[in-house]
Design a protein around this motif. Structure first.
Motif, PDB file in Angstrom:
ATOM      1  N   ASP A  80      -9.153   1.358   3.572  1.00  0.00           N
ATOM      2  CA  ASP A  80      -7.858   1.637   2.947  1.00  0.00           C
ATOM      3  C   ASP A  80      -7.798   1.089   1.534  1.00  0.00           C
ATOM      4  N   SER A 103       0.817  -1.218   0.000  1.00  0.00           N
ATOM      5  CA  SER A 103       0.000   0.000   0.000  1.00  0.00           C
ATOM      6  C   SER A 103       0.846   1.262   0.000  1.00  0.00           C
ATOM      7  N   ASP A 104       1.932   1.275   0.810  1.00  0.00           N
ATOM      8  CA  ASP A 104       2.761   2.484   0.869  1.00  0.00           C
ATOM      9  C   ASP A 104       4.227   2.233   0.516  1.00  0.00           C
ATOM     10  N   PRO A 159      -1.051  -0.580   6.574  1.00  0.00           N
ATOM     11  CA  PRO A 159      -2.270  -0.220   5.846  1.00  0.00           C
ATOM     12  C   PRO A 159      -2.741  -1.350   4.957  1.00  0.00           C
ATOM     13  N   THR A 219       1.268  -0.872  12.679  1.00  0.00           N
ATOM     14  CA  THR A 219       0.076  -0.716  11.840  1.00  0.00           C
ATOM     15  C   THR A 219       0.484  -0.787  10.380  1.00  0.00           C
TER      16      THR A 219
END
Length: 230
Positions: free
Chosen positions: A199, A163-164, A194, A192
């Motif tokens: 999300d 995701s990131d 994502p 955490t």
């Protein structure tokens, strides 16, 4: 019918504002999923008495001055942001940050551009020997291993959030090759990661913002036509 069209129109408009603007991706679909000021909290656990088991965090203090090469043809050409390492109490990790030196055996990156992990796998594979690369559960994972003695094997694993693109899990392990038993390990895991639920929906909208815009325009046109006929 008119009320339903109005509701769809409102929801479509709201969805566009929920999606934050992102930099344009390269021709290969690559873009940064992190930005200046991002903080990532981790928990470190270890079987080694000399390595403390506690919380730490990593800050992005500056994004790369160089853009992602377009096209990207060399793994080593992926630029990296500047990052700082801190214990949870705000004390600099200092020389203790060397626990992350194993990253250099699995590609040497703390963050990766997102959008085309197939390309990244094809670029990284020729750089390593004895590696295993896979994608599952929202993580892109690289594992490297080598025999250190006749009866022991070292394994280093780095997993990145799809995701990131930032490091999500990092492990240094020693295994017995006699009975496949874990002898010792250091693991640093993000608190955490994502992905899932809202999300995933927002990421889908970000990746397809053009189509969302076209969809909104189509809804408006259909609504105008229907209202005009009435």
């Amino acid at each position: 019918m008119k009320r339903a069209l109005n509701m769809i129109f409102v929801l479509a408009i709201v969805s566009m504002f929920m999606v934050s603007p992102v930099a344009a991706a390269t021709s290969q679909g690559l873009e940064w999923g992190v930005q200046f000021g991002d903080r990532f909290d981790f928990t470190m656990t270890s079987t080694d008495e000399d390595v403390p088991s506690e919380g730490l965090y990593v800050n992005i203090t500056d994004m790369p001055a160089l853009a992602i090469p377009d096209p990207l043809t060399d793994w080593n050409a992926i630029p990296q942001p500047d990052i700082d390492f801190w214990w949870q109490n705000g004390t600099s990790m200092g020389i203790t940050a060397l626990i992350f030196i194993g990253i250099f055996f699995v590609g040497g990156k703390f963050t990766l551009p997102i959008g085309n992990f197939t390309l990244l796998e094809n670029l990284l594979a020729p750089e390593l020997t004895g590696e295993d690369i896979n994608t599952a559960g929202g993580l892109w994972t690289v594992e490297w291993s080598m025999d250190t003695t006749a009866t022991e094997e070292a394994k280093i694993t780095a997993a990145y959030s799809t995701s990131d693109g930032f490091l999500a899990d990092y492990r240094i392990e020693t295994w017995s090759t006699l009975n496949d038993t874990l002898l010792e390990s250091i693991e640093v895991t993000r608190e955490t990661i994502p992905g899932g639920g809202l999300d995933d929906i927002l990421q889908l909208l970000e990746d397809n913002i053009l189509y969302v815009g076209i969809g909104v325009a189509a809804i408006v046109i259909i609504g105008l036509v229907v209202c005009k006929r009435k």
